[in-house]
Scaffold this motif. Structure first.
Motif, mmCIF file in Angstrom:
data_model
loop_
_atom_site.group_PDB
_atom_site.id
_atom_site.type_symbol
_atom_site.label_atom_id
_atom_site.label_comp_id
_atom_site.label_asym_id
_atom_site.label_seq_id
_atom_site.Cartn_x
_atom_site.Cartn_y
_atom_site.Cartn_z
ATOM 1 N N ASP A 190 8.401 -0.126 -1.647
ATOM 2 C CA ASP A 190 8.424 1.337 -1.723
ATOM 3 C C ASP A 190 9.356 1.871 -2.809
ATOM 4 O OD1 ASP A 190 6.629 1.699 0.446
ATOM 5 O OD2 ASP A 190 8.261 1.393 1.877
ATOM 6 N N TRP A 206 -1.220 3.009 -2.707
ATOM 7 C CA TRP A 206 -0.348 4.185 -2.642
ATOM 8 C C TRP A 206 1.143 3.830 -2.693
ATOM 9 C CZ3 TRP A 206 -3.265 2.313 1.380
ATOM 10 C CH2 TRP A 206 -2.562 1.803 2.479
ATOM 11 N N THR A 207 1.454 2.546 -2.806
ATOM 12 C CA THR A 207 2.850 2.114 -2.801
ATOM 13 C C THR A 207 3.333 1.807 -4.213
ATOM 14 O OG1 THR A 207 2.388 -0.252 -2.556
ATOM 15 C CG2 THR A 207 2.475 1.071 -0.526
ATOM 16 N N PRO A 247 0.941 -1.289 -6.400
ATOM 17 C CA PRO A 247 -0.397 -0.755 -6.159
ATOM 18 C C PRO A 247 -1.548 -1.730 -6.343
ATOM 19 C CG PRO A 247 0.351 -0.087 -8.319
ATOM 20 C CD PRO A 247 1.500 -0.820 -7.684
ATOM 21 N N HIS A 277 -7.413 -3.255 0.426
ATOM 22 C CA HIS A 277 -6.651 -2.848 -0.755
ATOM 23 C C HIS A 277 -7.221 -3.471 -2.027
ATOM 24 C CE1 HIS A 277 -4.226 -1.175 2.252
ATOM 25 N NE2 HIS A 277 -3.451 -2.216 2.494
ATOM 26 N N ARG A 334 -9.977 -1.197 -3.033
ATOM 27 C CA ARG A 334 -9.572 0.134 -3.496
ATOM 28 C C ARG A 334 -8.701 0.092 -4.751
ATOM 29 N NH1 ARG A 334 -13.212 0.465 0.487
ATOM 30 N NH2 ARG A 334 -12.929 2.225 1.906
ATOM 31 N N SER A 393 -7.695 9.742 -2.344
ATOM 32 C CA SER A 393 -6.323 10.242 -2.339
ATOM 33 C C SER A 393 -5.440 9.317 -1.524
ATOM 34 C CB SER A 393 -6.274 11.650 -1.739
ATOM 35 O OG SER A 393 -6.548 11.599 -0.334
ATOM 36 N N ASP A 394 -4.126 9.406 -1.739
ATOM 37 C CA ASP A 394 -3.218 8.574 -0.957
ATOM 38 C C ASP A 394 -3.419 8.813 0.530
ATOM 39 O OD1 ASP A 394 -2.202 7.584 -3.289
ATOM 40 O OD2 ASP A 394 -0.229 8.543 -3.118
ATOM 41 N N GLU A 395 -3.569 10.082 0.909
ATOM 42 C CA GLU A 395 -3.750 10.407 2.320
ATOM 43 C C GLU A 395 -5.031 9.790 2.867
ATOM 44 O OE1 GLU A 395 -1.075 13.167 0.334
ATOM 45 O OE2 GLU A 395 -3.134 12.565 -0.100
ATOM 46 N N LEU A 451 -6.652 7.107 1.656
ATOM 47 C CA LEU A 451 -6.523 5.652 1.689
ATOM 48 C C LEU A 451 -5.689 5.204 2.892
ATOM 49 C CD1 LEU A 451 -5.864 4.967 -2.098
ATOM 50 C CD2 LEU A 451 -7.965 4.497 -0.846
ATOM 51 N N ILE A 452 -4.606 5.918 3.165
ATOM 52 C CA ILE A 452 -3.747 5.570 4.292
ATOM 53 C C ILE A 452 -4.487 5.760 5.610
ATOM 54 C CG2 ILE A 452 -1.668 6.252 5.558
ATOM 55 C CD1 ILE A 452 -0.414 6.891 2.808
#
Length: 281
Positions: free
Chosen positions: A107, A139-140, A143, A168, A171, A202-204, A206-207
């Motif tokens: 992170d 998103w980290t 990536p 991952h 993506r 988007s990150d949201e 994907l999470i």
């Protein structure tokens, strides 16, 4: 060549460890993955298995009685405030479970500092006989596979490894040729699931899929057969299905996860070496 199967934590996230282990054994898995530390950056505390000694004793007894082992524990998040000593209770608990691998997430956006932190984490993990398996997530701060390889190679620790997650990989800007190029010594296990297409990039988005929209292998659009052919011959496969709409029992979920993964492996010309494969076929 054979692939041992492991049942990942997210496949049965709300099931206590003992029941998860029993479901894994009934489905013919060789091992399980357990979560001790939260995956989210905030709003989620440590899991009971980290601090509850009774739960630890019961979990160890279930492992002994079923013959199931603990493949990996989750999740060590390395940020700019990394302190290796802060992870000692987690690593001590992992060692008491006789786990082999630790899932590591990066992170810290300062790659040089993250690489140093990752190397120091591996040093502490090695004291407990554990590997540090760095997972790339779009998103980290890590990536894609290229980033993970760069950090692992620069850290240059004997217990450093890369964790490839099918979701991952699909993506991220990562190719099967890149996966084939990773030395087998740097891959301890691979996570399998399927995922929908199209999807919110988007990150949201994907999470959300990573934590609650993972599909059973073969039920989405990821090239899992190609991935199975690209990974080392005998690497362990952790089946990580995170489907919030799942209404199956723990036993049925585990059986379905094993069945669908074996279908992919057969299509790829691979097979697993989990025990009692015939019981659900």
């Amino acid at each position: 060549m054979p692939h041992p199967l492991s049942l990942a934590f997210l496949t049965l996230p709300n099931v206590p460890p003992v029941q998860m282990i029993e479901a894994a054994a009934e489905a013919g898995f060789a091992s399980v993955g357990l979560r001790l530390l939260p995956a989210a950056l905030s709003g989620e505390g440590p899991y009971p298995l980290l601090t509850d000694d009774r739960m630890l004793r019961e979990t160890r007894a279930a492992l002994r009685d079923t013959g199931i082992t603990v493949a990996d524990v989750e999740i060590a998040r390395l940020n700019e405030r990394f302190d290796p000593e802060g992870f000692r209770p987690f690593l001590e608990r992992a060692a008491r479970l006789q786990a082999r691998h630790v899932l590591v997430a990066g992170d810290d956006r300062d790659e040089a500092r993250l690489t140093d932190s990752y190397g120091r984490f591996c040093d502490v993990a090695a004291e407990f006989g554990l590997t540090g398996d760095l997972e790339f997530m779009p998103w980290t701060a890590v990536p894609d596979l290229a980033s993970a390889r760069r950090i692992v190679q620069t850290a240059d620790r004997p217990n450093a490894a890369i964790l490839i997650d099918a979701l991952h990989y699909d993506r991220a800007p990562t190719t099967l040729d890149e996966i084939r190029a990773v030395p087998a010594s740097q891959i301890n296990y691979v996570q399998f699931c399927d995922g929908p297409h199209p999807y919110d990039p988007s990150d949201e988005g994907l999470i959300a899929i990573a934590r609650g929209g993972r599909l059973m292998p073969g039920c989405g659009a990821i090239d899992l057969t190609g991935l199975a052919r690209a990974i080392p011959d005998d690497v362990a496969i952790s089946v990580e299905v995170a489907d919030l709409s799942n209404r199956l029992s723990p036993r049925e979920t585990a059986l379905r996860a094993a069945q669908t993964t074996r279908m992919i492996l057969r299509a790829a010309g691979r097979c697993d070496r989990s025990p009692d494969q015939s019981r659900e076929e």
